[in-house]
Design a protein around this motif. Sequence first.
Motif, short mmCIF file in Angstrom:
data_model
loop_
_atom_site.label_atom_id
_atom_site.label_comp_id
_atom_site.label_asym_id
_atom_site.label_seq_id
_atom_site.Cartn_x
_atom_site.Cartn_y
_atom_site.Cartn_z
N MET A 1 0.83 -1.20 0.00
CA MET A 1 0.00 0.00 0.00
C MET A 1 0.87 1.26 0.00
SD MET A 1 -3.09 -0.97 -0.30
CE MET A 1 -3.90 0.57 0.00
N ASP A 2 1.99 1.23 0.71
CA ASP A 2 2.87 2.41 0.72
C ASP A 2 3.37 2.72 -0.68
OD1 ASP A 2 2.57 2.72 3.45
OD2 ASP A 2 4.46 1.73 3.95
N HIS A 3 3.70 1.68 -1.43
CA HIS A 3 4.18 1.87 -2.80
C HIS A 3 3.10 2.53 -3.67
CE1 HIS A 3 6.09 1.02 -6.62
NE2 HIS A 3 5.04 0.30 -7.00
N LEU A 4 1.87 2.05 -3.57
CA LEU A 4 0.77 2.62 -4.36
C LEU A 4 0.48 4.06 -3.93
CD1 LEU A 4 -1.58 -0.49 -4.41
CD2 LEU A 4 -0.11 0.34 -6.27
N ARG A 5 0.52 4.33 -2.63
CA ARG A 5 0.28 5.69 -2.14
C ARG A 5 1.35 6.65 -2.63
NH1 ARG A 5 -2.18 3.14 2.47
NH2 ARG A 5 -0.18 2.79 3.49
N ARG A 6 2.59 6.18 -2.65
CA ARG A 6 3.69 7.03 -3.14
C ARG A 6 3.44 7.44 -4.59
NH1 ARG A 6 9.82 4.99 -4.32
NH2 ARG A 6 10.54 6.91 -5.31
N ILE A 7 3.01 6.50 -5.41
CA ILE A 7 2.72 6.80 -6.81
C ILE A 7 1.54 7.76 -6.92
CG2 ILE A 7 1.97 5.83 -9.02
CD1 ILE A 7 3.41 3.20 -8.12
N ALA A 8 0.46 7.47 -6.21
CA ALA A 8 -0.74 8.30 -6.28
C ALA A 8 -0.47 9.74 -5.85
CB ALA A 8 -1.86 7.69 -5.43
N ALA A 9 0.49 9.92 -4.95
CA ALA A 9 0.82 11.27 -4.47
C ALA A 9 1.67 12.05 -5.47
CB ALA A 9 1.54 11.18 -3.13
N GLY A 10 2.22 11.38 -6.47
CA GLY A 10 3.11 12.06 -7.42
C GLY A 10 2.84 11.75 -8.86
N PRO A 11 1.61 12.02 -9.35
CA PRO A 11 1.33 11.66 -10.75
C PRO A 11 2.24 12.36 -11.76
CG PRO A 11 -0.44 13.00 -9.85
CD PRO A 11 0.47 12.64 -8.71
N ALA A 12 2.64 13.58 -11.49
CA ALA A 12 3.51 14.28 -12.44
C ALA A 12 4.90 13.65 -12.48
CB ALA A 12 3.62 15.76 -12.08
N GLU A 13 5.34 13.07 -11.38
CA GLU A 13 6.64 12.40 -11.34
C GLU A 13 6.58 11.03 -12.01
OE1 GLU A 13 9.78 10.43 -8.12
OE2 GLU A 13 8.04 11.55 -7.37
N PHE A 14 5.52 10.27 -11.72
CA PHE A 14 5.47 8.89 -12.19
C PHE A 14 4.79 8.71 -13.54
CE2 PHE A 14 5.97 8.54 -7.56
CZ PHE A 14 7.17 7.86 -7.56
N ALA A 15 3.99 9.67 -13.95
CA ALA A 15 3.34 9.60 -15.27
C ALA A 15 3.38 10.97 -15.92
CB ALA A 15 1.91 9.10 -15.14
N PRO A 16 4.59 11.49 -16.18
CA PRO A 16 4.67 12.79 -16.84
C PRO A 16 3.98 12.72 -18.20
CG PRO A 16 6.83 11.74 -16.72
CD PRO A 16 5.87 10.87 -15.99
N GLY A 17 3.10 13.65 -18.45
CA GLY A 17 2.34 13.62 -19.70
C GLY A 17 1.02 12.89 -19.57
N GLY A 18 0.76 12.29 -18.41
CA GLY A 18 -0.54 11.68 -18.14
C GLY A 18 -0.79 10.37 -18.86
N ALA A 19 -1.96 10.29 -19.49
CA ALA A 19 -2.43 9.04 -20.08
C ALA A 19 -1.47 8.47 -21.11
CB ALA A 19 -3.81 9.26 -20.71
N GLY A 20 -0.81 9.32 -21.87
CA GLY A 20 0.14 8.83 -22.87
C GLY A 20 1.26 8.03 -22.23
N HIS A 21 1.77 8.50 -21.11
CA HIS A 21 2.84 7.76 -20.43
C HIS A 21 2.32 6.44 -19.87
CE1 HIS A 21 6.71 7.19 -18.47
NE2 HIS A 21 6.01 6.71 -17.46
N LEU A 22 1.10 6.45 -19.34
CA LEU A 22 0.52 5.22 -18.82
C LEU A 22 0.39 4.17 -19.93
CD1 LEU A 22 -2.25 6.61 -16.43
CD2 LEU A 22 0.09 5.90 -15.86
N VAL A 23 -0.03 4.61 -21.10
CA VAL A 23 -0.14 3.70 -22.25
C VAL A 23 1.24 3.12 -22.58
CG1 VAL A 23 -0.63 3.59 -24.73
CG2 VAL A 23 -2.23 4.73 -23.18
N LEU A 24 2.26 3.96 -22.55
CA LEU A 24 3.61 3.47 -22.85
C LEU A 24 4.09 2.44 -21.83
CD1 LEU A 24 5.45 6.72 -23.99
CD2 LEU A 24 4.84 4.74 -25.39
N GLU A 25 3.73 2.64 -20.56
CA GLU A 25 4.11 1.65 -19.54
C GLU A 25 3.52 0.28 -19.88
OE1 GLU A 25 6.23 1.81 -17.07
OE2 GLU A 25 6.30 3.86 -16.31
#
Length: 192
Positions: A1-25
Amino acid sequence: MDHLRRIAAGPAEFAPGGAGHLVLEVIAYAADEAESRGGGRCVVTLHADGSVSVADDGRGTDTRVDERGRPVKKPVMATKDLRFFDSPHTERLPDGHPRRGMSVVAALSEWLLHTNRRADGAWTQRYEHGVPVTGLTPVPPDGTTGTVVHFLPADQGHGPAPTGDDLTRWAEHWPHLAVRLDDRRMPTSDHS
């Protein structure tokens, strides 16, 4: 849960560009599979509700059967991918940002459905904000193998969905994978 919370707290860090970056992942995993098999295909579908799905024709996510005969899969959607997440030498995705893994997609999505088809069985599982909310639910076999990751980005205003031109440009990064866009957002779309 800590790992997921860390990501959720930093969308600009972990998915710069938003949906496009998520698609690339997601595509990066399809590309890994295609490279290991000498070629493969995936379809990125932009749905009318703002969700995105990436379907590939690989072998499906590795799943084992436990001593009671129940399917057990690698927890790739909700856990840190140790190959990429904190590695200073991780590969860069075609948008120039580091690859972090599927947990980024799951944590930054309202919901995510992971459907897995393997030669020995098929199932689906639902996640909400990265947390599994169902077990592995069997689905009828259809004679194919592969993985479908269907997700609704949590912050749809954070960056646009990828375009056909984006996918064409990004796909050059993965020569073993043929990528096609199916845009279902507009009723007049030609579903190219």
